[in-house]
Design a protein around this motif. Structure first.
Motif, PDB file in Angstrom:
ATOM      1  N   GLY A   1       0.382  -1.425  -0.289  1.00 32.32           N
ATOM      2  CA  GLY A   1       0.059  -0.248   0.263  1.00 32.32           C
ATOM      3  C   GLY A   1       0.464   1.203  -0.497  1.00 32.32           C
ATOM      4  N   ALA A   2       0.557   2.838  -0.321  1.00 30.45           N
ATOM      5  CA  ALA A   2       0.759   3.318  -0.204  1.00 30.45           C
ATOM      6  C   ALA A   2      -0.484   4.610   0.401  1.00 30.45           C
ATOM      7  CB  ALA A   2       0.869   4.181  -1.245  1.00 30.45           C
ATOM      8  N   SER A   3      -0.024   5.956   0.554  1.00 25.54           N
ATOM      9  CA  SER A   3      -0.881   6.137   1.659  1.00 25.54           C
ATOM     10  C   SER A   3      -0.377   8.459   0.983  1.00 25.54           C
ATOM     11  CB  SER A   3      -1.339   7.178   2.277  1.00 25.54           C
ATOM     12  OG  SER A   3       0.635   7.518   3.587  1.00 25.54           O
ATOM     13  N   PHE A   4      -1.359   8.673   0.871  1.00 24.65           N
ATOM     14  CA  PHE A   4      -1.279   9.326  -0.352  1.00 24.65           C
ATOM     15  C   PHE A   4      -1.820  11.294   0.106  1.00 24.65           C
ATOM     16  CE2 PHE A   4      -2.385  13.011  -4.289  1.00 24.65           C
ATOM     17  CZ  PHE A   4      -0.443  12.852  -4.069  1.00 24.65           C
ATOM     18  N   GLY A   5      -0.923  12.655   0.577  1.00 33.06           N
ATOM     19  CA  GLY A   5      -2.374  13.810   1.270  1.00 33.06           C
ATOM     20  C   GLY A   5      -1.995  14.739   0.329  1.00 33.06           C
ATOM     21  N   PRO A   6      -2.799  15.186  -0.621  1.00 36.43           N
ATOM     22  CA  PRO A   6      -2.381  16.217  -1.770  1.00 36.43           C
ATOM     23  C   PRO A   6      -2.587  17.098  -0.964  1.00 36.43           C
ATOM     24  CG  PRO A   6      -5.050  15.292  -1.128  1.00 36.43           C
ATOM     25  CD  PRO A   6      -4.270  14.093  -0.678  1.00 36.43           C
TER      26      PRO A   6
ATOM     27  N   ARG B   1       0.532  11.204  -7.357  1.00 35.19           N
ATOM     28  CA  ARG B   1      -0.510   9.843  -7.371  1.00 35.19           C
ATOM     29  C   ARG B   1      -0.573   8.445  -8.806  1.00 35.19           C
ATOM     30  NH1 ARG B   1      -5.221   8.004  -6.810  1.00 35.19           N
ATOM     31  NH2 ARG B   1      -5.969   7.000  -4.417  1.00 35.19           N
ATOM     32  N   GLN B   2      -0.609   9.281  -9.476  1.00 36.16           N
ATOM     33  CA  GLN B   2      -0.735   8.678 -10.630  1.00 36.16           C
ATOM     34  C   GLN B   2       0.679   8.214 -10.408  1.00 36.16           C
ATOM     35  OE1 GLN B   2      -0.287   9.708 -14.718  1.00 36.16           O
ATOM     36  NE2 GLN B   2      -2.227   9.139 -15.120  1.00 36.16           N
ATOM     37  N   ARG B   3       1.709   7.673 -10.518  1.00 37.92           N
ATOM     38  CA  ARG B   3       2.927   6.485 -10.155  1.00 37.92           C
ATOM     39  C   ARG B   3       2.348   5.634  -9.562  1.00 37.92           C
ATOM     40  NH1 ARG B   3       8.750   8.765 -10.951  1.00 37.92           N
ATOM     41  NH2 ARG B   3       8.725   9.627 -13.419  1.00 37.92           N
ATOM     42  N   LEU B   4       2.418   5.857  -8.330  1.00 42.13           N
ATOM     43  CA  LEU B   4       1.525   5.234  -7.365  1.00 42.13           C
ATOM     44  C   LEU B   4       0.542   3.801  -8.250  1.00 42.13           C
ATOM     45  CD1 LEU B   4       1.069   6.973  -4.014  1.00 42.13           C
ATOM     46  CD2 LEU B   4       2.942   6.494  -5.022  1.00 42.13           C
ATOM     47  N   THR B   5      -0.314   4.583  -8.153  1.00 44.11           N
ATOM     48  CA  THR B   5      -1.373   3.140  -8.444  1.00 44.11           C
ATOM     49  C   THR B   5      -1.141   2.703 -10.201  1.00 44.11           C
ATOM     50  OG1 THR B   5      -2.358   5.420 -10.284  1.00 44.11           O
ATOM     51  CG2 THR B   5      -3.287   5.167  -8.210  1.00 44.11           C
ATOM     52  N   ARG B   6       0.190   3.707 -10.831  1.00 39.36           N
ATOM     53  CA  ARG B   6       0.737   2.512 -11.923  1.00 39.36           C
ATOM     54  C   ARG B   6       1.849   1.307 -11.642  1.00 39.36           C
ATOM     55  NH1 ARG B   6       1.610   7.207 -17.167  1.00 39.36           N
ATOM     56  NH2 ARG B   6      -0.534   7.062 -17.693  1.00 39.36           N
ATOM     57  N   ALA B   7       2.213   1.865 -10.397  1.00 36.70           N
ATOM     58  CA  ALA B   7       3.058   0.165  -9.727  1.00 36.70           C
ATOM     59  C   ALA B   7       2.482  -0.497  -9.438  1.00 36.70           C
ATOM     60  CB  ALA B   7       4.071   1.324  -9.017  1.00 36.70           C
ATOM     61  N   GLY B   8       0.772  -0.206  -9.043  1.00 41.08           N
ATOM     62  CA  GLY B   8       0.554  -1.329  -8.392  1.00 41.08           C
ATOM     63  C   GLY B   8       0.003  -1.577  -7.179  1.00 41.08           C
ATOM     64  N   LEU B   9      -0.237   0.219  -6.616  1.00 41.39           N
ATOM     65  CA  LEU B   9      -0.179   0.116  -5.236  1.00 41.39           C
ATOM     66  C   LEU B   9      -1.694   0.818  -4.688  1.00 41.39           C
ATOM     67  CD1 LEU B   9       3.132   2.693  -4.051  1.00 41.39           C
ATOM     68  CD2 LEU B   9       2.428  -0.273  -3.971  1.00 41.39           C
ATOM     69  N   THR B  10      -1.942  -0.535  -3.468  1.00 40.74           N
ATOM     70  CA  THR B  10      -3.296   0.766  -2.946  1.00 40.74           C
ATOM     71  C   THR B  10      -3.188   1.768  -2.288  1.00 40.74           C
ATOM     72  OG1 THR B  10      -4.135  -1.553  -3.416  1.00 40.74           O
ATOM     73  CG2 THR B  10      -5.218  -0.162  -2.226  1.00 40.74           C
ATOM     74  N   VAL B  11      -3.754   2.843  -2.729  1.00 41.62           N
ATOM     75  CA  VAL B  11      -3.652   4.267  -2.378  1.00 41.62           C
ATOM     76  C   VAL B  11      -4.739   4.450  -1.614  1.00 41.62           C
ATOM     77  CG1 VAL B  11      -2.528   6.671  -2.590  1.00 41.62           C
ATOM     78  CG2 VAL B  11      -2.447   4.683  -4.186  1.00 41.62           C
ATOM     79  N   ARG B  12      -4.176   4.824  -0.230  1.00 44.83           N
ATOM     80  CA  ARG B  12      -5.022   6.105   0.747  1.00 44.83           C
ATOM     81  C   ARG B  12      -4.634   6.870   0.601  1.00 44.83           C
ATOM     82  NH1 ARG B  12      -6.665   4.243   6.036  1.00 44.83           N
ATOM     83  NH2 ARG B  12      -5.481   2.539   6.362  1.00 44.83           N
TER      84      ARG B  12
ATOM     85  N   LEU C   1       3.285  11.829   1.708  1.00 42.46           N
ATOM     86  CA  LEU C   1       2.669  10.200   0.961  1.00 42.46           C
ATOM     87  C   LEU C   1       3.977   9.161   1.711  1.00 42.46           C
ATOM     88  CD1 LEU C   1       3.039   8.904  -1.370  1.00 42.46           C
ATOM     89  CD2 LEU C   1       5.940   9.665  -2.383  1.00 42.46           C
ATOM     90  N   GLY C   2       3.039   8.223   2.157  1.00 46.31           N
ATOM     91  CA  GLY C   2       3.840   6.432   2.712  1.00 46.31           C
ATOM     92  C   GLY C   2       3.800   5.979   1.028  1.00 46.31           C
ATOM     93  N   LEU C   3       4.472   5.439   1.779  1.00 46.80           N
ATOM     94  CA  LEU C   3       5.212   3.825   1.447  1.00 46.80           C
ATOM     95  C   LEU C   3       5.128   2.436   1.792  1.00 46.80           C
ATOM     96  CD1 LEU C   3       6.878   5.101  -1.469  1.00 46.80           C
ATOM     97  CD2 LEU C   3       4.858   4.694  -1.833  1.00 46.80           C
TER      98      LEU C   3
END
Length: 212
Positions: A123-128, A162-173, A137-139
């Motif tokens: 997973g990952a976390s993302f604070g806009p 954020r697109q980098r995270l999703t394209r890497a297959g990560l589930t983003v909170r 940004l959490g990984l």
């Protein structure tokens, strides 16, 4: 969540030196006032970091630590290069889950940082941020390559990251959006949102030329 399993909190920051920090606050603030506000914001941030359960707490610093640095915070120097390179370097400092924030959100809370550290195995976390960037940004498994090449300090920074995270297959909170303190208007809005912070007190202090 135990402090051992909570992961690492990373804070990337500049030492609050007049003329070298928060230059977009000048004018209306003087370089000295801008540095005083930066120091207050950094102190607020580090207070919250210390209060948040974590395995490590690391300040990735451009400059030299001063009296504002509390005990309990590791300090490592930033590497050379653009902001994407420096953020990637910060994530490469250790192993295991990590959450990175800056010094521009003195209104941040223990609850928000704890939420950002709740990372699954993939997973990952993302604070806009309201300006189009990101404040956190959490990984779960830090990968510096996820940041290299992301255009920083532009309106689309957050969307690209954020697109980098999703394209890497990560589930983003997704974390709640926060306002970075970049301009005098930002400073006033953040101080109003968090009136009990050192930042709000510093902004209210009468010191000559600053905007009120």
């Amino acid at each position: 969540m135990s402090s051992r399993s909570a992961g690492t909190l990373l804070v990337i920051a500049k030492a609050p030196v007049p003329g070298r920090v928060k230059t977009r606050l000048t004018p209306p603030f003087s370089p000295e006032e801008a540095a005083r506000l930066a120091e207050a914001a950094l102190a607020d941030t580090l207070d919250v970091v210390l209060a948040t359960p974590a395995r490590r707490r690391v300040l990735v610093l451009e400059g030299v630590p001063g009296d504002w640095l509390p005990t309990g915070i590791e300090v490592v120097p930033q590497c050379a290069g653009g902001l994407d390179v420096r953020l990637a370097h910060a994530f490469g400092l250790g192993e295991g889950p990590a959450l990175l924030i800056g010094m521009d959100t003195p209104q941040v809370s223990v609850e928000l940082l704890s939420l950002g550290l709740e990372l699954g195995s993939t997973g990952a976390s993302f604070g806009p941020a309201h300006d189009g960037g990101f404040w956190a940004l959490g990984l779960a498994e830090p990968d510096p390559a996820l940041l290299i090449g992301v255009p920083m300090s532009v309106a689309g920074t957050g969307a690209v990251q954020r697109q980098r995270l999703t394209r890497a297959g990560l589930t983003v909170r997704d974390l709640p959006p926060l306002r970075d303190v970049d301009t005098a208007e930002d400073a006033l809005l953040v101080a109003a949102e968090a009136p009990h912070t050192r930042f709000a007190t510093a902004l209210a202090a009468p010191t000559g030329t600053g905007a009120r």
